[in-house]
Design an enzyme around this catalytic site. Structure first.
Site, PDB file in Angstrom:
ATOM      1  CB  VAL A  42       0.421  17.606   1.188  1.00  0.00           C
ATOM      2  CG1 VAL A  42       0.814  18.999   1.680  1.00  0.00           C
ATOM      3  CG2 VAL A  42       0.049  16.717   2.363  1.00  0.00           C
ATOM      4  CG  HIS A 119      13.468   0.122  -0.355  1.00  0.00           C
ATOM      5  ND1 HIS A 119      13.861   1.025   0.602  1.00  0.00           N
ATOM      6  CD2 HIS A 119      14.102   0.498  -1.502  1.00  0.00           C
ATOM      7  CE1 HIS A 119      14.673   1.900   0.074  1.00  0.00           C
ATOM      8  NE2 HIS A 119      14.848   1.620  -1.194  1.00  0.00           N
ATOM      9  CE1 TYR A 202      15.891  13.357  -3.335  1.00  0.00           C
ATOM     10  CE2 TYR A 202      17.109  11.325  -3.682  1.00  0.00           C
ATOM     11  CZ  TYR A 202      16.842  12.446  -2.913  1.00  0.00           C
ATOM     12  OH  TYR A 202      17.518  12.663  -1.736  1.00  0.00           O
ATOM     13  CG  ASP A 206      11.093  14.137  -5.844  1.00  0.00           C
ATOM     14  OD1 ASP A 206      10.550  13.458  -6.733  1.00  0.00           O
ATOM     15  OD2 ASP A 206      11.633  13.632  -4.842  1.00  0.00           O
ATOM     16  CE  LYS A 401      42.287  25.099 -17.334  1.00  0.00           C
ATOM     17  NZ  LYS A 401      41.865  26.448 -17.796  1.00  0.00           N
TER      18      LYS A 401
END
Length: 561
Positions: A42, A119, A202, A206, A401
């Site tokens: 795509v 996975h 990523y 990407d 801070k």
């Protein structure tokens, strides 16, 4: 240290042990697994792989650890801690299969529905296999890693074992690191709020390869990260002024998923590839299934995106159906996208599945079609800005801070104040779009019905024209065939007559010749007879003459005597 030139992070240095891991066949396999699976079909630029992503994650993990160690030496982050976290970042994607999440999210659940396989589990198994096949344990010992403690710790990091802690009871089940180092589990795979170096890499990578704008700067978060105590445990917190940057991170993630990762055509292609893999599961390799490889790391090492071409080019006739599907993808002959809607309902998927058959039946009645609910794929996508909760920043802690060691959450009034104008504008637009979507869908349905009716009428007219033209062509073809047939028969008859005439002429000629021969023979015989008679007469005459001559001679002799 070895230097890599990365298009996202520039010149990066990696520990020699990481380089040893990179140089194994099991890690090199990641070169052949595209980061975004089939999305390159795509988005032409989406050809980057999990190889460079994994190197980027390991690098960012090292950067974050260095920042924490430099700013908070009291955390006692050892070189073993840092090395384990970097190894986990490098190896966290070793278990991905062909086309990444398509394999573990669509293919495996269909062919092995009872196999609770993820996975991450395969990444741990591949990590084990990689160590044993390449003798990495010996190298790890050379860099002072304790295999009994550090290997299980690395595996916990790969799996993102934050869930192994009972949050409500505040009891740790991490066996390899004490509670005061719980923040180490948030670096590679953060199950608490989703802010981790995996996401940082990523998102940047990407967006770069897809050509999507990235409004998030991970360097700002990396440099402001600090470990604080939250409810009795150590967590990574961020400076309050970078809250907008965290919003930007989740906004970039949403945009990335909306425009690319959940692209409608990309999903259709994923379904078709999954169908091809299911058909080829038992047929590509004799005696075993593709899905069996998830339990055999030796075979799993060979399983990459190249399986697409393996199926396509295999000569096994049983793979024809799977090859037809893959050829359809190549030729862009894909199922059509019917439509989409943004809906805000509970149990939406269950309701759609129940009501879809009724909708299809109504369509069939109106358009006189014969479709089944199974002819359509319904994909319900739950899109949001975060992975946990409705508001991702609810799970993020900040420090100020003036008080570096006290963690707090951004209150609602502060959130709204800190949200970028673009975010507020986008949320308003989303609400407006949701309101307009229902009316728009009704208009689209009416328009579709009108278009379908007109289309059907045009198709009927076209079919009638085609049928008439087809019949005329068939009649002309039949006439032509009959004429050709008759011409052939006439030619055949003429040919037969010619042959008959030649035969008769030949026979007549032979007969005449025979008669001529007989006549000649008779004439010859007659002539021979006549000649014989004539010769006999001449002989007789000659004999007579000789006789007379002799008599005459005898008379003369007598006289003389």
């Amino acid at each position: 240290m070895k230097i890599f030139n990365d298009p996202i992070h520039g010149q990066i240095e990696l520990h020699p042990l990481l380089v040893k891991i990179i140089d194994t066949p099991q890690f090199q396999r990641l070169r052949h697994l595209k980061q975004l699976g089939s999305k390159f079909l795509v988005y032409p630029g989406a050809t980057h792989t999990r190889f460079e992503h994994s190197i980027g994650v390991a690098y960012l993990a090292g950067c974050l650890l260095k920042s924490l160690r430099d700013n908070q030496p009291e955390l006692n982050i050892t070189k073993q801690d840092a090395l384990c976290v970097q190894i986990a970042g490098l190896c966290h994607d070793l278990g991905h299969g062909p086309f990444s999440h398509l394999f573990d999210g669509m293919f495996i659940p269909e062919v092995r529905p009872n196999d609770k396989w993820e996975h991450e589990d395969a990444s741990v198994k591949m990590f084990h296999y990689m160590r044993s096949k390449n003798g990495l344990d010996k190298v790890m010992k050379e860099y002072d890693l304790n295999l009994d403690d550090d290997i299980p710790f690395t595996e916990e990091l790969i799996k993102g074992n934050r869930t192994s802690r009972l949050l409500k009871l505040k009891i740790f089940f991490f066996l390899q690191r004490p509670p005061n180092k719980s923040f180490l589990y948030e670096i590679v795979a953060n199950k608490l709020n989703g802010i981790d170096v995996d996401k940082w890499d990523y998102l940047a990578r990407d967006c770069h390869y897809l050509g999507i704008p990235n409004s998030f700067d991970h360097q700002r978060l990396l440099k402001s990260a600090r470990v604080c105590e939250v409810d009795g445990e150590k967590q990574i917190c961020f400076r309050d002024k970078v809250a907008d940057n965290i919003h930007g991170m989740f906004h970039t993630r949403y945009t990335l998923h909306r425009q690319a990762l959940q692209h409608k055509i990309g999903f259709i292609i994923d379904v078709k590839i999954k169908d091809a893999l299911v058909l080829a599961d038992r047929k590509l390799v004799p005696g075993c299934k593709i899905s069996d490889a998830i339990h055999d790391m030796s075979e799993y090492t060979k399983l990459t995106d190249h399986i697409y071409d393996q199926i396509l080019l295999d000569s096994n006739p049983e793979l024809v159906e799977a090859q037809d599907i893959l050829n359809d993808i190549i030729n862009r002959q894909l199922p059509k996208f019917v439509g989409e809607a943004r809906l805000n309902e509970d149990l939406l998927e269950e309701k759609l599945l129940e009501q879809w058959q009724q909708m299809v039946d109504k369509y069939n009645t109106f358009y006189n079609q014969d479709l089944e609910a199974e002819d359509f794929d319904i994909h319900v996508l739950d899109m949001g800005f975060g992975e946990v909760g409705n508001e991702p920043i609810d799970n993020v802690h900040f420090y100020s801070k003036s008080n570096l060691n006290t963690a707090f959450k951004i209150e609602k009034y502060q959130k709204k104040k800190r949200k970028p104008e673009e975010m507020e504008k986008m949320e308003e637009e989303l609400e407006e779009m949701e309101k307009e979507e229902t009316g728009k869908m009704e208009e689209e349905v009416e328009e579709m019905e009108k278009e379908e009716t007109g289309k059907m009428e045009e198709e009927l007219e076209e079919m009638e024209k085609e049928e008439t033209g087809k019949m005329e062509e068939e009649v002309e073809e039949m006439k032509k065939e009959e004429t050709d047939k008759m011409e052939e028969e006439v030619k055949e008859m003429e040919k037969r007559e010619t042959e008959e005439m030649k035969k008769m002429e030949k026979e007549e000629k032979e007969k005449i010749e025979e008669e001529e021969m007989e006549k000649m023979e008779e004439e010859v015989e007659e002539m021979e007879k006549e000649e014989m008679w004539k010769m006999e007469e001449e002989v007789e005459e000659m004999e007579e003459m000789e006789k007379e001559e002799m008599e005459k001679i005898e008379e003369e002799e007598m006289k003389e005597m």
